[in-house]
Scaffold this motif. Structure first.
Motif, short mmCIF file in Angstrom:
data_model
loop_
_atom_site.label_atom_id
_atom_site.label_comp_id
_atom_site.label_asym_id
_atom_site.label_seq_id
_atom_site.Cartn_x
_atom_site.Cartn_y
_atom_site.Cartn_z
N TRP A 146 0.81 -1.21 0.00
CA TRP A 146 0.00 0.00 0.00
C TRP A 146 0.85 1.27 0.00
CZ3 TRP A 146 -4.16 -1.26 4.32
CH2 TRP A 146 -4.87 -2.41 3.92
N SER A 147 2.16 1.14 0.09
CA SER A 147 3.00 2.33 0.17
C SER A 147 3.30 2.87 -1.23
CB SER A 147 4.32 1.99 0.87
OG SER A 147 5.12 1.15 0.06
N LYS A 148 3.56 4.14 -1.30
CA LYS A 148 3.89 4.77 -2.57
C LYS A 148 5.23 4.27 -3.10
CE LYS A 148 1.33 8.95 -1.25
NZ LYS A 148 0.96 8.46 0.11
N SER A 149 6.19 4.06 -2.19
CA SER A 149 7.51 3.59 -2.62
C SER A 149 7.43 2.21 -3.27
CB SER A 149 8.47 3.55 -1.43
OG SER A 149 8.00 2.66 -0.43
N TYR A 150 6.53 1.38 -2.79
CA TYR A 150 6.36 0.04 -3.37
C TYR A 150 6.03 0.14 -4.86
CZ TYR A 150 3.96 -4.23 -4.77
OH TYR A 150 3.56 -5.35 -5.46
N TRP A 151 5.09 1.01 -5.21
CA TRP A 151 4.65 1.12 -6.60
C TRP A 151 5.70 1.78 -7.48
CZ3 TRP A 151 0.91 -1.80 -8.27
CH2 TRP A 151 0.01 -2.31 -7.33
N LEU A 152 6.48 2.67 -6.91
CA LEU A 152 7.54 3.30 -7.70
C LEU A 152 8.69 2.32 -7.94
CD1 LEU A 152 7.58 6.87 -6.12
CD2 LEU A 152 6.37 6.06 -8.16
N HIS A 153 9.01 1.52 -6.92
CA HIS A 153 10.04 0.49 -7.11
C HIS A 153 9.59 -0.53 -8.15
CE1 HIS A 153 11.74 1.31 -2.81
NE2 HIS A 153 12.15 2.19 -3.70
N ARG A 154 8.33 -0.88 -8.10
CA ARG A 154 7.77 -1.83 -9.06
C ARG A 154 7.86 -1.28 -10.48
NH1 ARG A 154 2.66 -5.61 -8.13
NH2 ARG A 154 2.26 -6.30 -10.26
N ALA A 155 7.60 0.01 -10.64
CA ALA A 155 7.69 0.63 -11.96
C ALA A 155 9.12 0.58 -12.49
CB ALA A 155 7.21 2.08 -11.88
N LEU A 156 10.10 0.75 -11.62
CA LEU A 156 11.49 0.67 -12.04
C LEU A 156 11.84 -0.72 -12.54
CD1 LEU A 156 13.30 2.73 -9.24
CD2 LEU A 156 12.77 3.47 -11.57
N ILE A 174 21.94 0.21 -17.38
CA ILE A 174 21.80 0.59 -15.97
C ILE A 174 20.50 0.03 -15.41
CG2 ILE A 174 21.66 2.50 -14.33
CD1 ILE A 174 23.14 4.20 -16.44
N GLU A 175 20.59 -0.74 -14.34
CA GLU A 175 19.41 -1.31 -13.68
C GLU A 175 19.17 -0.52 -12.39
OE1 GLU A 175 17.59 -5.69 -12.41
OE2 GLU A 175 19.70 -5.47 -12.97
N LEU A 176 18.16 0.32 -12.39
CA LEU A 176 17.92 1.23 -11.27
C LEU A 176 17.38 0.52 -10.04
CD1 LEU A 176 16.36 4.28 -13.17
CD2 LEU A 176 18.71 3.98 -12.37
N ARG A 177 16.72 -0.61 -10.22
CA ARG A 177 16.18 -1.37 -9.09
C ARG A 177 16.52 -2.84 -9.30
NH1 ARG A 177 14.72 -0.63 -3.80
NH2 ARG A 177 13.29 -2.27 -3.14
N LYS A 178 17.50 -3.34 -8.56
CA LYS A 178 17.98 -4.70 -8.76
C LYS A 178 17.27 -5.72 -7.89
CE LYS A 178 22.57 -3.21 -10.18
NZ LYS A 178 24.04 -3.35 -9.98
N LYS A 179 16.45 -5.25 -6.96
CA LYS A 179 15.75 -6.15 -6.06
C LYS A 179 14.27 -6.10 -6.34
CE LYS A 179 14.72 -6.89 -1.15
NZ LYS A 179 14.89 -6.35 0.22
N ARG A 180 13.65 -7.26 -6.49
CA ARG A 180 12.20 -7.33 -6.66
C ARG A 180 11.56 -7.60 -5.31
NH1 ARG A 180 8.29 -10.51 -10.86
NH2 ARG A 180 6.52 -10.73 -9.47
N ASP A 181 10.74 -6.66 -4.83
CA ASP A 181 10.07 -6.84 -3.54
C ASP A 181 8.56 -6.90 -3.72
OD1 ASP A 181 9.78 -4.23 -4.30
OD2 ASP A 181 10.70 -3.36 -2.51
N PHE A 182 8.12 -7.51 -4.81
CA PHE A 182 6.69 -7.71 -5.04
C PHE A 182 6.47 -9.04 -5.74
CE2 PHE A 182 8.33 -5.40 -8.71
CZ PHE A 182 7.80 -6.08 -9.78
#
Length: 228
Positions: A142-152, A220-228
């Motif tokens: 439900w956090s905003k950061s979750y959805w932005l990380h997912r978009a990356l 360049i991989e801006l988000r290397k960890k998948r947390d979803f």
């Protein structure tokens, strides 16, 4: 790796796949099977509907970020419309040419890569709107950061698909689209903020997606960890 191993061990002629955070209603599997037989295709995909155990933030439900696209029953799907969150496949799809899920997609994306390969080999898959399953959306999402990380993550994987695109004009057009879209979303962000959090989050989610896609062009991989 786990899906590939399970498929190798399967004895039947039909493979059903859902995610571990999803649950199906009664007759879900039978509905998918009937559609495969009726339309004489190699697999069928049903819709995935978000399910909340608790009341989520208003901005999240209004944004539609949890809602996945749906198609009418019988629609012949393209590879970028696929996923394995709710699917029934003939085992022949795996066995005939030895295709499997690509383990090099560390942060997701192997689903669409698999379907893309299968479609190039001539296999066909349809949508079945009468066979939904429900995906639990816990408070951690439900956090905003979750959805932005997912978009990356999604932006990087989208560009990874394009790296194997034979039509160079198509891949170049996609890169140009992101190059144009990113500054547009950035410019619109202040206006979207005045329209509500749900509008701003939609704008930022798309902006982060295109940013990651452009970064991927340069490796360049801006988000290397998948947390979803």
């Amino acid at each position: 790796a786990a899906r590939n191993h399970a498929i190798r061990l399967a004895k039947g002629n039909i493979i059903g796949i859902i995610d571990d955070d999803e649950f199906p209603p009664p007759h879900w599997l039978a509905t998918l099977y009937e559609a495969v037989q009726t339309f004489e295709v190699d697999g069928a995909l049903g819709p995935v509907i978000p399910f909340f155990d608790q009341r989520p933030p208003v901005w999240l439900t209004k944004s539609g970020l949890c809602d996945l696209p749906q198609w009418r029953t019988g629609t012949l799907l393209k590879w970028h419309q696929t996923r394995t969150g709710n699917v029934l496949l003939k085992k022949d799809v795996f066995d005939r040419h030895g295709i499997c899920f690509d383990k090099t997609f560390r942060t997701g994306g192997s689903d669409q890569a698999f379907f893309r390969h299968a479609m190039e080999l001539g296999f066909r898959f349809i949508a079945v709107e009468e066979a939904p399953i429900y995906e639990t959306v816990p408070p951690e999402r439900w956090s905003k950061s979750y959805w932005l990380h997912r978009a990356l993550v999604n932006g990087f994987n989208a560009q990874k698909y394009l790296a194997g695109e034979r039509n160079k004009l198509k891949s170049t057009a996609a890169i140009l689209k992101s190059a144009i879209a990113l500054p547009v979303y950035l410019a619109c962000a202040p206006i979207c903020a005045c329209m509500g959090t749900h509008v701003l989050m939609n704008c930022m989610e798309r902006g982060f997606y295109h940013l990651s896609r452009l970064a991927a062009v340069f490796g360049i991989e801006l988000r290397k960890k998948r947390d979803f």
